[in-house]
Motif scaffolding. Structure first.
Motif, PDB file in Angstrom:
ATOM      1  N   ARG A  11       0.795  -1.232   0.000  1.00 27.90           N
ATOM      2  CA  ARG A  11       0.000   0.000   0.000  1.00 27.90           C
ATOM      3  C   ARG A  11       0.828   1.284   0.000  1.00 27.90           C
ATOM      4  NH1 ARG A  11      -5.127  -1.827   0.828  1.00 27.90           N
ATOM      5  NH2 ARG A  11      -5.095  -3.872   1.800  1.00 27.90           N
ATOM      6  N   ILE A  12       2.148   1.128   0.114  1.00 25.35           N
ATOM      7  CA  ILE A  12       2.973   2.339   0.128  1.00 25.35           C
ATOM      8  C   ILE A  12       3.841   2.389  -1.131  1.00 25.35           C
ATOM      9  CG2 ILE A  12       2.945   2.516   2.658  1.00 25.35           C
ATOM     10  CD1 ILE A  12       5.769   1.392   2.703  1.00 25.35           C
ATOM     11  N   ASN A  13       4.290   3.579  -1.457  1.00 33.13           N
ATOM     12  CA  ASN A  13       5.000   3.735  -2.726  1.00 33.13           C
ATOM     13  C   ASN A  13       6.468   3.310  -2.626  1.00 33.13           C
ATOM     14  OD1 ASN A  13       6.386   5.872  -1.556  1.00 33.13           O
ATOM     15  ND2 ASN A  13       5.036   7.436  -2.418  1.00 33.13           N
ATOM     16  N   LYS A  73       3.125   2.590  -6.486  1.00 30.95           N
ATOM     17  CA  LYS A  73       2.935   1.542  -5.482  1.00 30.95           C
ATOM     18  C   LYS A  73       3.300   0.197  -6.097  1.00 30.95           C
ATOM     19  CE  LYS A  73      -0.302   4.171  -2.864  1.00 30.95           C
ATOM     20  NZ  LYS A  73      -1.675   4.577  -2.663  1.00 30.95           N
ATOM     21  N   SER A  74       3.475  -0.846  -5.249  1.00 30.02           N
ATOM     22  CA  SER A  74       3.920  -2.155  -5.752  1.00 30.02           C
ATOM     23  C   SER A  74       3.005  -2.711  -6.827  1.00 30.02           C
ATOM     24  CB  SER A  74       3.986  -3.187  -4.631  1.00 30.02           C
ATOM     25  OG  SER A  74       4.626  -2.683  -3.532  1.00 30.02           O
TER      26      SER A  74
END
Ligand code: ADP
Ligand code: MG
Length: 230
Positions: free
Chosen positions: A110-112, A149-150
């Motif tokens: 959820r994070i870049n 993001k992933s």
């Protein structure tokens, strides 16, 4: 605790003596995953640990990275027995001296890219964090994806983020366990070229793989079979 190749000491970087490790399957049944492993790794080496599935490669890597402890034997790093390390020294070793890359990329979805790469800096100080971030993302060719993001990246790009994250604390040893295991051939070659460059810059690389063409990037191969070096 920095172990760059430029140090003049004649001590080995890593020395394992008679390392054994068993897993308890149930109360009267244990499995001996490592049976008396001796291994020396010097600064600046690029070593591939090879062997079939189940031969003990990951068990050995986890001990090398101080993620797990052996039942028997000694592990000295720069001449110091790691069992004598304090908890702080162990934490610092894992966070600052070693950069880990795994087959399952272990990114937070959820994070870049920026925040994933900076994750280790929450647990330890790194100088000029923003410049370092740029430097490691440039090294893996992903500066332009810093805000993705992933789930907005390919498998190869995700593994590059994992490598950048492994590099952010300036480790001198990089440990990679089957880092190309989930990647296609072309992407695997790109990832291995990144490791090759890192080694040429003086980093010690310890790579686990069961694939000969991946191990070919290393300068030395160690083969495990049934928990022993052959
Ligand atoms: P490799 O990475 O070479 O495939 P591993 O080091 O993961 O091998 O495992 C070596 C052997 O130890 C395997 O037979 C595996 O089943 C066993 N093993 C690994 N981890 C555990 C565990 N936590 N509990 C029980 N057995 C384990
Ligand atoms: Mg494994």
């Amino acid at each position: 605790m920095k172990f760059k190749q430029t140090e003049t000491t004649t001590q080995h970087l890593i020395e394992l003596k008679n390392i054994s490790k068993s897993y308890n399957l149930n109360k009267d049944n244990e499995f001996r995953a490592l049976k008396g492993v001796d291994l020396i790794i010097d600064r600046g080496e690029f070593v591939a640990i090879m062997g079939p599935s189940g031969s003990g490669k990951s068990t050995l890597m986890n001990i090398l990275g101080a993620l797990d402890t052996p039942d028997r034997g000694t592990y000295t790093i720069n001449g110091v027995d790691i069992s004598k390390y304090t908890d702080d020294q162990l934490a610092s070793f894992r966070n600052k001296d070693v950069g880990f890359v795994f087959q399952q990329f272990n990114l937070l979805p959820r994070i870049n890219v920026r925040d994933n790469v900076l994750l280790p800096t929450l647990y330890g100080y790194v100088e000029n964090k923003d410049e370092k971030l740029k430097e490691v993302l440039t090294k893996v060719g992903l500066l332009d994806k810093i805000n993705n993001k992933s789930n907005q990246l390919s498998g190869g790009q995700i593994q590059r983020v994992a490598i950048a994250r492994a590099l952010i604390m300036n480790p001198s040893i990089i440990m990679a366990d089957e880092p190309t295991g989930n990647l296609d051939t072309k992407t695997s070659q790109e990832i291995m070229n990144i490791f090759k460059n890192l080694n040429e810059e003086g980093n010690t690389i310890i790579l686990v793989t069961h694939e000969e063409d991946i191990a070919a990037y290393a300068n030395r191969k160690i083969r495990l079979k049934d928990g022993q070096i052959i």
